[in-house]
Design an enzyme around this catalytic site. Structure first.
Site, PDB file in Angstrom:
ATOM      1  N   ASP A 101       0.820  -1.217   0.000  1.00  0.00           N
ATOM      2  CA  ASP A 101       0.000   0.000   0.000  1.00  0.00           C
ATOM      3  C   ASP A 101       0.852   1.264   0.000  1.00  0.00           C
ATOM      4  O   ASP A 101       0.659   2.157  -0.833  1.00  0.00           O
ATOM      5  CB  ASP A 101      -0.930   0.008   1.211  1.00  0.00           C
ATOM      6  CG  ASP A 101      -2.017  -1.055   1.098  1.00  0.00           C
ATOM      7  OD1 ASP A 101      -2.187  -1.607   0.005  1.00  0.00           O
ATOM      8  OD2 ASP A 101      -2.676  -1.330   2.115  1.00  0.00           O
ATOM      9  N   ARG A 182      -0.102   5.734  17.497  1.00  0.00           N
ATOM     10  CA  ARG A 182      -0.332   6.653  16.389  1.00  0.00           C
ATOM     11  C   ARG A 182       0.063   8.111  16.693  1.00  0.00           C
ATOM     12  O   ARG A 182       0.662   8.773  15.851  1.00  0.00           O
ATOM     13  CB  ARG A 182      -1.798   6.581  15.945  1.00  0.00           C
ATOM     14  CG  ARG A 182      -2.184   5.230  15.366  1.00  0.00           C
ATOM     15  CD  ARG A 182      -1.270   4.822  14.219  1.00  0.00           C
ATOM     16  NE  ARG A 182      -1.611   3.535  13.651  1.00  0.00           N
ATOM     17  CZ  ARG A 182      -0.813   2.478  13.679  1.00  0.00           C
ATOM     18  NH1 ARG A 182       0.382   2.556  14.260  1.00  0.00           N
ATOM     19  NH2 ARG A 182      -1.170   1.350  13.124  1.00  0.00           N
ATOM     20  N   ASP A 211      -7.470   4.704  12.789  1.00  0.00           N
ATOM     21  CA  ASP A 211      -6.145   5.309  12.689  1.00  0.00           C
ATOM     22  C   ASP A 211      -6.124   6.597  11.883  1.00  0.00           C
ATOM     23  O   ASP A 211      -5.330   7.494  12.161  1.00  0.00           O
ATOM     24  CB  ASP A 211      -5.153   4.305  12.096  1.00  0.00           C
ATOM     25  CG  ASP A 211      -4.722   3.258  13.103  1.00  0.00           C
ATOM     26  OD1 ASP A 211      -4.935   3.487  14.309  1.00  0.00           O
ATOM     27  OD2 ASP A 211      -4.161   2.222  12.698  1.00  0.00           O
ATOM     28  N   SER A 263      -4.826  -8.962   9.422  1.00  0.00           N
ATOM     29  CA  SER A 263      -4.306  -7.607   9.477  1.00  0.00           C
ATOM     30  C   SER A 263      -3.708  -7.424  10.864  1.00  0.00           C
ATOM     31  O   SER A 263      -4.410  -7.566  11.876  1.00  0.00           O
ATOM     32  CB  SER A 263      -5.436  -6.601   9.245  1.00  0.00           C
ATOM     33  OG  SER A 263      -4.971  -5.281   9.446  1.00  0.00           O
TER      34      SER A 263
END
Length: 487
Positions: A101, A182, A211, A263
């Site tokens: 990605d 994050r 996120d 994931s």
């Protein structure tokens, strides 16, 4: 060849690789690296700065000390000279992992915004395998620089430990592993954007997850002038096959790593698992899915005792040995993982409205939460503990929602710091086949007094006083009963 300018500093050593290439034929040119006179910095938290011309290592708390001064445009496609398909940006700092990605996002940004792309990777303890080969991948994707910063100590010290001190747990189970990571990453991106002169930042988060909110709220709070690009909310790529086709079209090498059916997000605090059979809440996780902890059934048959030292609500030692925050957590992850500690399977409410099912491994964090909570049983009185617990719920909600730099969370943190000033002492825990039980707790500030708590009569507490207390404490109930009975 581009010329490199270095700013000397007595406290800073740089590791620099200089690149010579024949720029007359960019497509067929070869790279030849040669080391320059430099040494690796001894300062903690070094960062690796790479580009198609150089690789440098700099401290994470310093501005970049070496920059390319001339001929930089040679390495930039013609698209960067004009307006992109969606507008014009000068330079974008991209949160970069090296996977499919983010590798595709690099040429997409150049094509759609006509900009240079600086790839940024934060080391928050995801493992050395995730960091290998990133410079080559970023370069092959078309990035002009790669910056890697070691944020592990900062992550544990300034984000994890404050949440631990606050007792922040989201929806009764989740210890906020991804939620805490994050903002520290996004903060570093803002710093890098300032250092390299970028006017925008970008991330690879999807439009369905939490996120994207956590990244962007941090950007807003720390530099509202930065533009934010979120390709997953803009492009026509809808899945892995589309991404592969786009990569081939733009001559971006497709990462050859085997794609996991799950994931996952890993850092020093936890490892999360989502997707595949986990999307059905009725399905039990497969035994081979877990990576940080053994199955409790396979854990040692002999329990292990571990002593946690805490000062003012913050862990400082394991079994009497004082360690840095990151080292302490790493050691407890190893100890806890060996005994199958810290596995959580939960259905949670995402910030964007949907429910999701995730499985989390947090071995060291589970041990620390048990120790911190137990020590508070000695050092906090009833009213303080109840207020702290009620505020902890809101604290966790703010962290989960990406509001780390919100004044409300910062104010709550000041409260937590104040009331845990005397939460100092040690707690001994027994680890056995997935369970954590407390065997000992001590504190020089303990509010527990054996001479008061003992069943024996004492001078401080006269049992006869209880009669008057009960009459006064129960007076409202007695009056209501008298009314109901016509007395």
């Amino acid at each position: 060849m581009g010329q490199l300018k270095a700013i000397s500093s007595p406290s800073l050593n740089l590791t620099i690789l200089s690149c010579n290439r024949d720029i007359s034929s960019p497509k067929n040119s070869t790279l030849r690296f040669r080391p320059l006179e430099a040494k690796r910095s001894e300062l903690h938290g070094d960062a690796l700065l790479g580009s198609k011309f150089n690789v440098t290592r700099v401290p994470s708390n310093k501005v970049i000390q070496a920059v390319l001064s001339n001929d930089r445009e040679v390495e930039i496609s013609k698209a960067t000279y004009g307006k992109g398909l969606r507008g014009q940006l000068n330079k974008v700092v991209l949160a970069y992992s090296g996977g499919l990605d983010t590798s595709v996002i690099v040429p997409w940004l150049r094509e759609n915004y006509g900009c240079e792309v600086v790839c940024f990777t934060a080391d928050v303890g995801q493992g050395v395998m995730e960091l290998e080969g990133l410079e080559a991948k970023a370069k092959a994707s078309g990035a002009c620089q790669l910056v890697v910063k070691d944020l592990q100590e900062e992550f544990v010290r300034d984000y994890i430990f404050p949440c631990l001190r606050a007792g922040a747990i989201y929806e009764r189970k989740y210890l906020l592993g991804t939620s805490m990571a994050r903002p520290v990453i996004a903060k570093a991106m803002v710093d890098v954007a300032r250092e390299v002169g970028a006017d925008a930042v970008a991330h690879g988060c999807t439009g369905k997850g939490n996120d994207q909110v956590r990244f962007e709220l941090t950007f807003f709070a720390l530099n509202p002038e930065l533009q934010v690009v979120a390709p997953w909310r803009e492009w026509d790529i809808t899945g892995r096959e589309d991404a592969i086709e786009y990569a081939k079209k733009h001559n971006v090498p497709v990462p050859v790593t085997k794609k996991s059916i799950y994931s996952r997000d890993r850092n020093l605090w936890h490892l999360s698992h989502e997707g595949d059979i986990l999307e059905d809440p009725a399905m039990e996780p497969k035994k081979d899915m877990y990576m940080m902890s053994v199955d409790p059934e396979d854990a040692p048959d002999k329990p292990e005792y571990v002593d946690i030292g805490i000062v003012s609500g913050i862990p400082v030692s394991v079994n009497g040995k004082y360690l840095s925050p990151a080292s302490l957590l790493s050691q407890l992850n190893e100890i806890g993982g060996k005994h199958g500690i810290g596995r959580i399977d939960m259905v949670e409410n995402r910030l964007v409205g949907m429910k999701s099912r995730g499985v989390y491994e947090t071995p060291g964090g589970t041990i620390l939460f048990a120790a911190a909570r137990e020590l508070e049983s000695l050092t906090l009185d009833r009213e303080t503990m109840q207020v702290k617990d009620s505020i902890a719920l809101k604290y966790a909600e703010l962290v989960y929602a990406g509001r780390w730099f919100d004044p409300l969370r910062e104010s709550m943190d000041a409260f937590m710091e104040k009331i845990t000033e005397k939460t100092t002492g040690s707690v001994t825990l027994k680890l056995y086949k997935g369970s954590v039980s407390v065997t000992s707790r001590t504190s020089p500030y303990s509010l527990y007094r054996q001479d008061i708590s003992s069943f024996e009569s004492g001078k401080i507490y006269d049992q006869a006083d209880a009669a008057g207390f009960i009459r006064l404490y129960g007076l409202p109930m007695k009056v209501r009963a008298m009314l109901d009975n016509g007395i």
